[in-house]
Design a protein around this motif. Structure first.
Motif, mmCIF file in Angstrom:
data_model
loop_
_atom_site.group_PDB
_atom_site.id
_atom_site.type_symbol
_atom_site.label_atom_id
_atom_site.label_comp_id
_atom_site.label_asym_id
_atom_site.label_seq_id
_atom_site.Cartn_x
_atom_site.Cartn_y
_atom_site.Cartn_z
ATOM 1 N N UNK A 64 -5.802 6.074 10.416
ATOM 2 C CA UNK A 64 -4.396 6.283 10.055
ATOM 3 C C UNK A 64 -3.867 5.185 9.148
ATOM 4 N N UNK A 65 -4.252 3.938 9.391
ATOM 5 C CA UNK A 65 -3.826 2.819 8.545
ATOM 6 C C UNK A 65 -4.341 3.005 7.123
ATOM 7 N N UNK A 66 -5.630 3.343 6.996
ATOM 8 C CA UNK A 66 -6.208 3.555 5.665
ATOM 9 C C UNK A 66 -5.572 4.757 4.982
ATOM 10 N N UNK A 67 -5.354 5.820 5.734
ATOM 11 C CA UNK A 67 -4.758 7.038 5.181
ATOM 12 C C UNK A 67 -3.333 6.767 4.700
ATOM 13 N N UNK A 68 -2.567 5.960 5.469
ATOM 14 C CA UNK A 68 -1.179 5.650 5.087
ATOM 15 C C UNK A 68 -1.148 4.891 3.767
ATOM 16 N N UNK A 69 -2.060 3.932 3.594
ATOM 17 C CA UNK A 69 -2.093 3.155 2.342
ATOM 18 C C UNK A 69 -2.409 4.056 1.154
ATOM 19 N N UNK A 70 -3.398 4.945 1.308
ATOM 20 C CA UNK A 70 -3.736 5.860 0.222
ATOM 21 C C UNK A 70 -2.610 6.854 -0.036
ATOM 22 N N UNK A 71 -1.948 7.301 1.033
ATOM 23 C CA UNK A 71 -0.838 8.252 0.879
ATOM 24 C C UNK A 71 0.292 7.623 0.082
ATOM 25 N N UNK A 72 0.594 6.351 0.333
ATOM 26 C CA UNK A 72 1.657 5.664 -0.417
ATOM 27 C C UNK A 72 1.291 5.576 -1.897
ATOM 28 N N UNK A 73 0.029 5.266 -2.182
ATOM 29 C CA UNK A 73 -0.404 5.185 -3.586
ATOM 30 C C UNK A 73 -0.249 6.534 -4.282
ATOM 31 N N UNK A 74 -0.647 7.597 -3.597
ATOM 32 C CA UNK A 74 -0.565 8.935 -4.186
ATOM 33 C C UNK A 74 0.883 9.340 -4.403
ATOM 34 N N UNK A 75 1.731 9.112 -3.417
ATOM 35 C CA UNK A 75 3.140 9.489 -3.531
ATOM 36 C C UNK A 75 3.825 8.714 -4.649
ATOM 37 N N UNK A 76 3.499 7.432 -4.771
ATOM 38 C CA UNK A 76 4.091 6.634 -5.841
ATOM 39 C C UNK A 76 3.641 7.151 -7.209
ATOM 40 N N UNK A 77 2.347 7.499 -7.326
ATOM 41 C CA UNK A 77 1.842 8.020 -8.595
ATOM 42 C C UNK A 77 2.480 9.362 -8.941
ATOM 43 N N UNK A 78 2.665 10.218 -7.946
ATOM 44 C CA UNK A 78 3.304 11.511 -8.182
ATOM 45 C C UNK A 78 4.747 11.323 -8.620
ATOM 46 N N UNK A 79 5.459 10.404 -7.966
ATOM 47 C CA UNK A 79 6.843 10.139 -8.352
ATOM 48 C C UNK A 79 6.924 9.628 -9.790
ATOM 49 N N UNK A 80 5.983 8.778 -10.175
ATOM 50 C CA UNK A 80 5.994 8.244 -11.528
ATOM 51 C C UNK A 80 5.648 9.321 -12.555
ATOM 52 N N UNK A 81 4.785 10.270 -12.182
ATOM 53 C CA UNK A 81 4.508 11.398 -13.067
ATOM 54 C C UNK A 81 5.774 12.225 -13.293
ATOM 55 N N UNK A 82 6.523 12.425 -12.213
ATOM 56 C CA UNK A 82 7.760 13.203 -12.331
ATOM 57 C C UNK A 82 8.779 12.504 -13.219
ATOM 58 N N UNK A 83 8.699 11.173 -13.282
ATOM 59 C CA UNK A 83 9.662 10.418 -14.091
ATOM 60 C C UNK A 83 9.310 10.378 -15.572
#
Length: 325
Positions: A64-83
């Motif tokens: 879960x710790x590893x998954x949370x870190x990767x999830x944050x990276x993915x969400x941040x990248x998706x948000x930046x794509x939207x911007x």
């Protein structure tokens, strides 16, 4: 079979961040049972447990710790794509998530909100007040677009744009008006009131007085500048506050305000954002608008209209002394 979705990632990231199903569900604007169901579905998709469920709090498994870190990276990248699309537009539109530290927010936010609304009529400003460490973490994890903080923050992934500098002023009981202004060494021997731990302004005040954090733990603390000034007005001690707060805070208590001797303590207020943010050019324009609004409101330009004790001789009559407590 269900597949992994962005919804799963956003819900899990919120749960990992809050460590509590109720608070995470509230942050995601869904019911707690619905969030629990989504997390069970996510674990079924992965075929492994991400969460250890306790009676009050949850904790993450190693996966879960590893998954949370990767999830944050993915969400941040998706948000930046939207911007990227927003960055190509002439005018800034949509949401702007702006963090502000507590020793700035009450004094500058009203003027900033008005100025940005006039300049960017289609902008949906979402301000959030929090201490510096929380704001920097939220920036790094993509939950904020920019933040107004005291510089430097010295984070390699952030752009820092200075806005204005301001002094720290001494606030003491009105009966002390006319007494010699204490030096930084003398302040160490006085009952100095400080903000509680976590506020960068506390650290700056300690640095000026050359006091260690271990000594400061035994001193009286408050949760806000307003609380500190009211405590001074009650005769409990003295405090330092930034000049932008003087007009509001010092007018609400029987206190007097004085400049300290040179070299005077001060801080630089600035705006920060991620270097990778596609809106970097627009954020630089926003920072310039924020700076103009702050300076127009009196920030960084003396004492914002409040009469200080003179730097020599007897104190002049001031508005503070003419007010009733």
């Amino acid at each position: 079979m269900n597949s992994l979705t962005m919804k799963h990632l956003r819900y899990f990231e919120a749960l990992a961040r809050h460590g509590h199903f109720g608070r995470a569900a509230e942050a995601c604007a869904i019911s707690q049972p619905a969030l629990s169901l989504q997390m069970k579905e996510l674990e079924d998709i992965l075929g492994a447990a991400l969460i250890e469920r306790g009676t009050r709090q949850i904790s993450l498994t190693p996966l879960g710790e590893s998954f949370a870190a990767r999830a944050r990276d993915i969400l941040r990248a998706v948000d930046e794509l939207a911007q990227l699309g927003r960055a190509a537009q002439d005018a800034l539109t949509g949401q702007l998530r702006l963090g502000v530290i507590p020793t700035v927010a009450p004094y500058l936010l009203p003027g900033i909100v008005q100025a940005l609304a006039l300049r960017y009529p289609d902008l949906d400003l979402r301000p959030r007040e929090a201490v510096t460490r929380r704001l920097i973490d939220d920036l790094a994890e993509g939950r904020l677009d920019a933040a107004i903080v005291a510089l430097p923050v010295s984070e390699s992934g952030l752009v820092e744009m200075p806005l204005f500098a301001e002094e720290f002023l001494l606030v003491r009981p009105r009966k002390d008006a006319g007494k010699p202004v204490p030096s930084s060494e003398m302040l160490r021997e006085m009952r100095l009131l400080l903000l509680e731990e976590g506020h960068c302004f506390r650290d700056q005040a300690l640095s000026f007085c050359k006091m260690s954090p271990s000594v400061a733990r035994d001193m009286m603390e408050g949760s806000s500048l307003s609380t500190l000034v009211q405590m001074v007005g009650a005769g409990i001690g003295v405090t330092l506050i930034p000049q932008m707060a003087i007009a509001i805070e010092a007018g609400s208590a029987p206190v007097t305000v004085a400049r300290l001797a040179a070299p005077r303590p001060s801080r630089m207020i600035g705006m920060v954002w991620r270097k990778t943010n596609p809106l970097a050019a627009q954020l630089a324009e926003v920072a310039a608008a924020v700076r103009a609004a702050a300076l127009a409101g009196g920030a960084g330009s003396g004492h914002d209209g409040f009469d200080l004790e003179p730097e020599g001789g007897l104190p002049k009559a001031s508005r503070a002394e003419s007010r009733t407590p």
